[in-house]
Design a protein around this motif. Structure first.
Motif, PDB file in Angstrom:
ATOM      1  N   MET A   1      47.887  14.163  17.457  1.00  0.00           N
ATOM      2  CA  MET A   1      48.729  13.152  18.098  1.00  0.00           C
ATOM      3  C   MET A   1      48.285  12.948  19.539  1.00  0.00           C
ATOM      4  O   MET A   1      48.157  13.904  20.295  1.00  0.00           O
ATOM      5  CB  MET A   1      50.194  13.612  18.053  1.00  0.00           C
ATOM      6  N   SER A   2      48.004  11.735  19.897  1.00  0.00           N
ATOM      7  CA  SER A   2      47.576  11.442  21.266  1.00  0.00           C
ATOM      8  C   SER A   2      48.741  11.609  22.227  1.00  0.00           C
ATOM      9  O   SER A   2      49.851  11.163  21.959  1.00  0.00           O
ATOM     10  CB  SER A   2      47.072   9.997  21.331  1.00  0.00           C
ATOM     11  N   PRO A   3      48.505  12.262  23.386  1.00  0.00           N
ATOM     12  CA  PRO A   3      49.604  12.455  24.340  1.00  0.00           C
ATOM     13  C   PRO A   3      50.047  11.158  25.001  1.00  0.00           C
ATOM     14  O   PRO A   3      51.060  11.125  25.673  1.00  0.00           O
ATOM     15  CB  PRO A   3      48.997  13.434  25.365  1.00  0.00           C
ATOM     16  N   ASP A   4      49.274  10.069  24.824  1.00  0.00           N
ATOM     17  CA  ASP A   4      49.674   8.805  25.443  1.00  0.00           C
ATOM     18  C   ASP A   4      50.416   7.891  24.467  1.00  0.00           C
ATOM     19  O   ASP A   4      50.341   6.676  24.543  1.00  0.00           O
ATOM     20  CB  ASP A   4      48.464   8.081  26.038  1.00  0.00           C
ATOM     21  N   SER A   5      51.170   8.505  23.548  1.00  0.00           N
ATOM     22  CA  SER A   5      51.922   7.697  22.578  1.00  0.00           C
ATOM     23  C   SER A   5      53.325   7.366  23.072  1.00  0.00           C
ATOM     24  O   SER A   5      54.040   6.583  22.452  1.00  0.00           O
ATOM     25  CB  SER A   5      51.998   8.414  21.224  1.00  0.00           C
ATOM     26  N   ARG A  18      62.126   3.501  31.586  1.00  0.00           N
ATOM     27  CA  ARG A  18      62.460   2.921  30.285  1.00  0.00           C
ATOM     28  C   ARG A  18      61.433   3.401  29.272  1.00  0.00           C
ATOM     29  O   ARG A  18      60.225   3.314  29.487  1.00  0.00           O
ATOM     30  CB  ARG A  18      62.450   1.398  30.358  1.00  0.00           C
ATOM     31  N   LEU A  19      61.915   3.898  28.150  1.00  0.00           N
ATOM     32  CA  LEU A  19      61.039   4.482  27.141  1.00  0.00           C
ATOM     33  C   LEU A  19      60.285   3.412  26.365  1.00  0.00           C
ATOM     34  O   LEU A  19      60.862   2.431  25.913  1.00  0.00           O
ATOM     35  CB  LEU A  19      61.871   5.324  26.155  1.00  0.00           C
ATOM     36  N   GLU A  20      58.970   3.629  26.233  1.00  0.00           N
ATOM     37  CA  GLU A  20      58.166   2.820  25.330  1.00  0.00           C
ATOM     38  C   GLU A  20      57.322   3.741  24.454  1.00  0.00           C
ATOM     39  O   GLU A  20      56.876   4.808  24.898  1.00  0.00           O
ATOM     40  CB  GLU A  20      57.264   1.846  26.098  1.00  0.00           C
ATOM     41  N   VAL A  21      57.132   3.329  23.207  1.00  0.00           N
ATOM     42  CA  VAL A  21      56.380   4.112  22.214  1.00  0.00           C
ATOM     43  C   VAL A  21      55.186   3.272  21.758  1.00  0.00           C
ATOM     44  O   VAL A  21      55.309   2.070  21.536  1.00  0.00           O
ATOM     45  CB  VAL A  21      57.269   4.440  20.996  1.00  0.00           C
ATOM     46  N   GLU A  46      56.922  16.139  25.408  1.00  0.00           N
ATOM     47  CA  GLU A  46      55.623  15.505  25.193  1.00  0.00           C
ATOM     48  C   GLU A  46      55.000  15.048  26.511  1.00  0.00           C
ATOM     49  O   GLU A  46      53.785  15.097  26.699  1.00  0.00           O
ATOM     50  CB  GLU A  46      55.787  14.309  24.240  1.00  0.00           C
ATOM     51  N   LEU A  47      55.842  14.628  27.451  1.00  0.00           N
ATOM     52  CA  LEU A  47      55.354  14.158  28.753  1.00  0.00           C
ATOM     53  C   LEU A  47      55.069  15.298  29.723  1.00  0.00           C
ATOM     54  O   LEU A  47      54.595  15.073  30.828  1.00  0.00           O
ATOM     55  CB  LEU A  47      56.380  13.204  29.375  1.00  0.00           C
ATOM     56  N   SER A  79      56.714  18.486  18.812  1.00  0.00           N
ATOM     57  CA  SER A  79      55.923  18.417  20.037  1.00  0.00           C
ATOM     58  C   SER A  79      55.648  16.979  20.473  1.00  0.00           C
ATOM     59  O   SER A  79      55.261  16.724  21.606  1.00  0.00           O
ATOM     60  CB  SER A  79      54.593  19.165  19.858  1.00  0.00           C
ATOM     61  N   ALA A  80      55.846  16.020  19.583  1.00  0.00           N
ATOM     62  CA  ALA A  80      55.613  14.613  19.912  1.00  0.00           C
ATOM     63  C   ALA A  80      56.621  13.735  19.165  1.00  0.00           C
ATOM     64  O   ALA A  80      57.001  14.037  18.028  1.00  0.00           O
ATOM     65  CB  ALA A  80      54.191  14.196  19.542  1.00  0.00           C
TER      66      ALA A  80
END
Length: 212
Positions: A1-5, A18-21, A46-47, A79-80
């Motif tokens: 899983m990419s950490p930039d998701s 503001r959350l974005e996925v 995750e962040l 974890s993500a």
């Protein structure tokens, strides 16, 4: 899983906004109704931030991106966020002010000073650990002060202190770009740690003087 998701936009730091996925190369906001405290715990982890402290819509601007169409069903241990199960129900729109706004506690802090804007630099990696950095300048210190909403960097000095925990080392280049700190750290044996003063410290002292 990419950490930039996942990302938090329009907040004061990496740990709020503001959350974005991200899915299929597209960023989507998330509706409040499709997100809960356990989901927030996964995003903060995750962040590389501390646990969630505020979960509320409309704090960080209106929805600009497309809206995530399914409800997240995290257990809180993942974890993500995209590792979590999601419901099969689809949602086409999100009412104004109903996109998820999230504030996680910070992944860095200053301790031992007379306010939160001065003291020994620590980073959260499971537990809080002091930071050893042999070649930091005020440029890196300024990034930390800004991240903590403490103004600009006033002073930075190396101090020698006996520690119960081994300090952790952070590469300066990671701080300048504020990459995920947990990807930039190594444990070291050292008695030298960083002591900071940000300009917000002076403001705190002034407020204390005025109230007495």
């Amino acid at each position: 899983m990419s950490p930039d998701s996942v990302r938090l936009l329009n907040g004061s730091s990496l740990c709020s906004g503001r959350l974005e996925v991200k899915s299929n190369q597209r960023w989507s906001s998330v509706c409040e109704a499709d997100f809960d405290q356990q989901d927030a715990e996964v995003v903060c982890r995750e962040l590389g931030c501390g646990p969630p402290s505020v979960l509320q819509g409309a704090l960080y601007g209106e929805v600009e991106a497309p809206v995530w169409s399914k409800e997240f069903q995290c257990g809180g241990h993942e974890s993500a966020l995209l590792d979590c199960r999601s419901s099969g129900s689809a949602r086409n729109s999100c009412s104004p002010g109903k996109a998820v706004g999230l504030t996680c506690s910070e992944s860095v802090r200053l301790v031992g000073g007379v306010s939160r804007c001065a003291g020994i630099l620590e980073v959260k990696l499971g537990d809080w650990k002091p930071v050893f950095v042999p070649n930091w300048t005020l440029k890196e210190a300024a990034v930390i002060c800004e991240h903590l909403d403490c103004g600009s960097a006033v002073s930075l000095r190396m101090i020698t202190k006996s520690l119960a925990r081994l300090p952790t080392k952070i590469k300066p280049e990671c701080v300048r770009s504020f990459s995920a700190l947990r990807e930039c750290v190594t444990s070291v044996y050292s008695l030298n740690i960083l002591d900071f003063t940000c300009s917000g410290q002076q403001e705190a002292e002034l407020e204390q003087t005025e109230t007495h």
